[in-house]
Write a protein that holds these residues in place. Structure first.
Motif, short mmCIF file in Angstrom:
data_model
loop_
_atom_site.label_atom_id
_atom_site.label_comp_id
_atom_site.label_asym_id
_atom_site.label_seq_id
_atom_site.Cartn_x
_atom_site.Cartn_y
_atom_site.Cartn_z
N ASP A 1 0.83 -1.21 0.00
CA ASP A 1 0.00 0.00 0.00
C ASP A 1 0.86 1.25 0.00
O ASP A 1 0.53 2.25 -0.65
CB ASP A 1 -0.93 0.00 1.21
N GLN A 2 1.97 1.23 0.74
CA GLN A 2 2.87 2.38 0.76
C GLN A 2 3.49 2.59 -0.61
O GLN A 2 3.63 3.73 -1.08
CB GLN A 2 3.95 2.16 1.82
N LEU A 3 3.87 1.51 -1.28
CA LEU A 3 4.45 1.63 -2.62
C LEU A 3 3.41 2.06 -3.64
O LEU A 3 3.73 2.75 -4.62
CB LEU A 3 5.06 0.29 -3.03
N ALA A 4 2.14 1.68 -3.43
CA ALA A 4 1.08 2.02 -4.38
C ALA A 4 0.63 3.46 -4.26
O ALA A 4 -0.07 3.97 -5.15
CB ALA A 4 -0.11 1.09 -4.17
N ALA A 5 0.99 4.12 -3.17
CA ALA A 5 0.43 5.45 -2.87
C ALA A 5 0.70 6.47 -3.96
O ALA A 5 -0.12 7.38 -4.17
CB ALA A 5 0.99 5.95 -1.53
N LEU A 6 1.82 6.36 -4.67
CA LEU A 6 2.15 7.34 -5.71
C LEU A 6 1.80 6.87 -7.12
O LEU A 6 2.06 7.58 -8.08
CB LEU A 6 3.65 7.68 -5.65
N LEU A 7 1.20 5.69 -7.22
CA LEU A 7 0.87 5.15 -8.54
C LEU A 7 -0.48 5.67 -9.03
O LEU A 7 -1.40 5.87 -8.24
CB LEU A 7 0.86 3.62 -8.50
N ASP A 8 -0.60 5.83 -10.33
CA ASP A 8 -1.87 6.25 -10.93
C ASP A 8 -2.85 5.09 -11.06
O ASP A 8 -4.06 5.30 -11.09
CB ASP A 8 -1.62 6.86 -12.32
N ARG A 9 -2.32 3.86 -11.16
CA ARG A 9 -3.18 2.69 -11.35
C ARG A 9 -2.85 1.63 -10.29
O ARG A 9 -2.36 0.53 -10.62
CB ARG A 9 -3.00 2.12 -12.76
N PRO A 10 -3.14 1.92 -9.02
CA PRO A 10 -2.81 0.96 -7.96
C PRO A 10 -3.55 -0.37 -8.09
O PRO A 10 -3.10 -1.38 -7.55
CB PRO A 10 -3.19 1.69 -6.67
N ALA A 11 -4.69 -0.37 -8.81
CA ALA A 11 -5.43 -1.62 -9.00
C ALA A 11 -4.62 -2.62 -9.82
O ALA A 11 -4.84 -3.84 -9.71
CB ALA A 11 -6.76 -1.36 -9.69
N ARG A 12 -3.66 -2.14 -10.64
CA ARG A 12 -2.84 -3.02 -11.47
C ARG A 12 -1.47 -3.26 -10.84
O ARG A 12 -0.52 -3.60 -11.54
CB ARG A 12 -2.69 -2.43 -12.88
N PHE A 13 -1.39 -3.10 -9.53
CA PHE A 13 -0.13 -3.27 -8.81
C PHE A 13 -0.29 -4.33 -7.71
O PHE A 13 -1.31 -4.35 -7.00
CB PHE A 13 0.30 -1.94 -8.20
N VAL A 14 0.72 -5.19 -7.58
CA VAL A 14 0.66 -6.28 -6.61
C VAL A 14 2.08 -6.61 -6.18
O VAL A 14 3.05 -6.28 -6.88
CB VAL A 14 -0.04 -7.51 -7.25
N GLY A 15 2.22 -7.25 -5.06
CA GLY A 15 3.53 -7.76 -4.65
C GLY A 15 3.74 -9.16 -5.20
O GLY A 15 2.82 -9.99 -5.17
N MET A 16 4.93 -9.42 -5.73
CA MET A 16 5.33 -10.78 -6.13
C MET A 16 6.70 -11.02 -5.53
O MET A 16 7.72 -10.63 -6.10
CB MET A 16 5.34 -10.94 -7.65
N HIS A 17 6.72 -11.62 -4.36
CA HIS A 17 7.95 -11.82 -3.60
C HIS A 17 8.55 -13.18 -3.95
O HIS A 17 8.06 -14.23 -3.53
CB HIS A 17 7.63 -11.73 -2.09
N PHE A 18 9.60 -13.14 -4.75
CA PHE A 18 10.35 -14.35 -5.12
C PHE A 18 11.40 -14.65 -4.06
O PHE A 18 11.78 -13.78 -3.28
CB PHE A 18 11.02 -14.15 -6.48
N PHE A 19 11.90 -15.88 -4.09
CA PHE A 19 12.87 -16.31 -3.09
C PHE A 19 14.19 -16.69 -3.75
O PHE A 19 14.22 -17.16 -4.88
CB PHE A 19 12.29 -17.47 -2.27
#
Length: 296
Positions: free
Chosen positions: A136-154
């Motif tokens: 949510d903090q990373l999405a705060a400055l995005l214009d399209r937060p609905a198309r943003f997600v975390g993908m945490h690889f290992f």
């Protein structure tokens, strides 16, 4: 180098036809490797020509190793033909998915994500490989937060079987479902977690790692014996101190500091961890951490 990739619907395996990766370090190269093997065309963007050349070498060496092991469906030349590096985020314009894999620093990631979003089409997906920073903090400055997600690889991505999908408050549920499919398409297992400090994996893994460091600091047991307690007693594939070396002591320190700020003193980094990072003992990448490594 610049290469125009056709976005298209998906590969035969179900991965996006064209994938971008911002950052070609160990994690970014591993992510690129995974999507290449799933049939995607992949572009890695780095900060300068030297970094881009190093990223290309990293990715192609990893792909050639998979071919040699017999775990790839095509020859190395076929994968290389679908791979490009660049120093310009504009070369992500036709990608259906871009994964940000820059270092774990909030301001750096915010700048990277906003720059990438500007060049993407409205239906393209943007993901962060962050291991702890709030989606949510990373999405705060995005214009399209609905198309943003975390993908945490290992780490290491080619050998790991888990990807943690982090849904932000604004993440479109349909995008989360798409991300599940992409993870399965690259031969890994997705788990979905809500946005919370450290998500699930980092929160649990860091807590175990910090306690193992405290035990070493207090003289409870040697690093080898602390790790053996978990690998032999609990069937963990690798002990918490060796895992810290593989992740990087500096990376683990940064995550612990963030979790201490957001979740409280139980994540306060041990003095031993701070001292080792200050001394440049960062684990495998520096040649020395809790173990000795071949830094080459």
């Amino acid at each position: 180098m610049s290469d125009v990739h056709e976005q298209g619907p998906a590969t035969a395996a179900g991965a996006p036809a064209a994938v971008g990766v911002l950052g070609g370090g160990r994690m970014g190269a591993g992510i690129a490797h995974a999507f290449l093997l799933a049939g995607s065309r992949v572009t890695v963007v780095e900060r300068d020509a030297d970094a881009a050349a190093a990223a290309a070498q990293r990715v192609l060496d990893s792909v050639e190793a998979s071919v040699a092991r017999g775990t790839a469906d095509e020859d190395a030349a076929a994968y290389a033909a679908r791979f490009a590096t660049s120093t310009e985020v504009a070369d992500f314009a036709s990608c259906g998915l871009v994964v940000e894999a820059v270092p774990e620093d909030l301001e750096l990631k915010l700048d990277a994500l906003t720059r990438v979003e500007r060049v993407l089409g409205p239906e393209a997906a943007l993901a962060s490989n962050t291991s702890s920073i709030s989606i949510d903090q990373l999405a705060a400055l995005l214009d399209r937060p609905a198309r943003f997600v975390g993908m945490h690889f290992f780490n290491p991505v080619p050998a790991s079987t888990l990807v943690e999908i982090v849904r932000g408050e604004a993440s479109d549920p349909a995008l989360v479902d798409e991300a599940r499919g992409w993870v399965r398409a690259i031969g890994k297992t997705p788990i979905v977690v809500a946005d919370a400090p450290g998500f699930a994996s980092s929160r649990l893994g860091v807590m175990l790692g910090l306690e193992a460091i405290r035990m070493l600091e207090e003289g409870v047991a040697s690093a080898e014996d602390v790790d053996a307690a978990m690998t032999l007693g609990y069937k963990h594939p690798v002990g918490p101190l060796k895992l810290t070396d593989l992740v990087g002591l500096d990376v683990r320190l940064g995550i612990a500091e963030y979790l201490a700020q957001t979740l409280g003193d139980r994540f306060e980094p041990p003095a031993l961890l701070r001292r080792m990072v200050a001394e440049g003992k960062l684990g495998r990448k520096s040649g020395e951490g809790f173990y000795q490594w071949d830094a080459s």
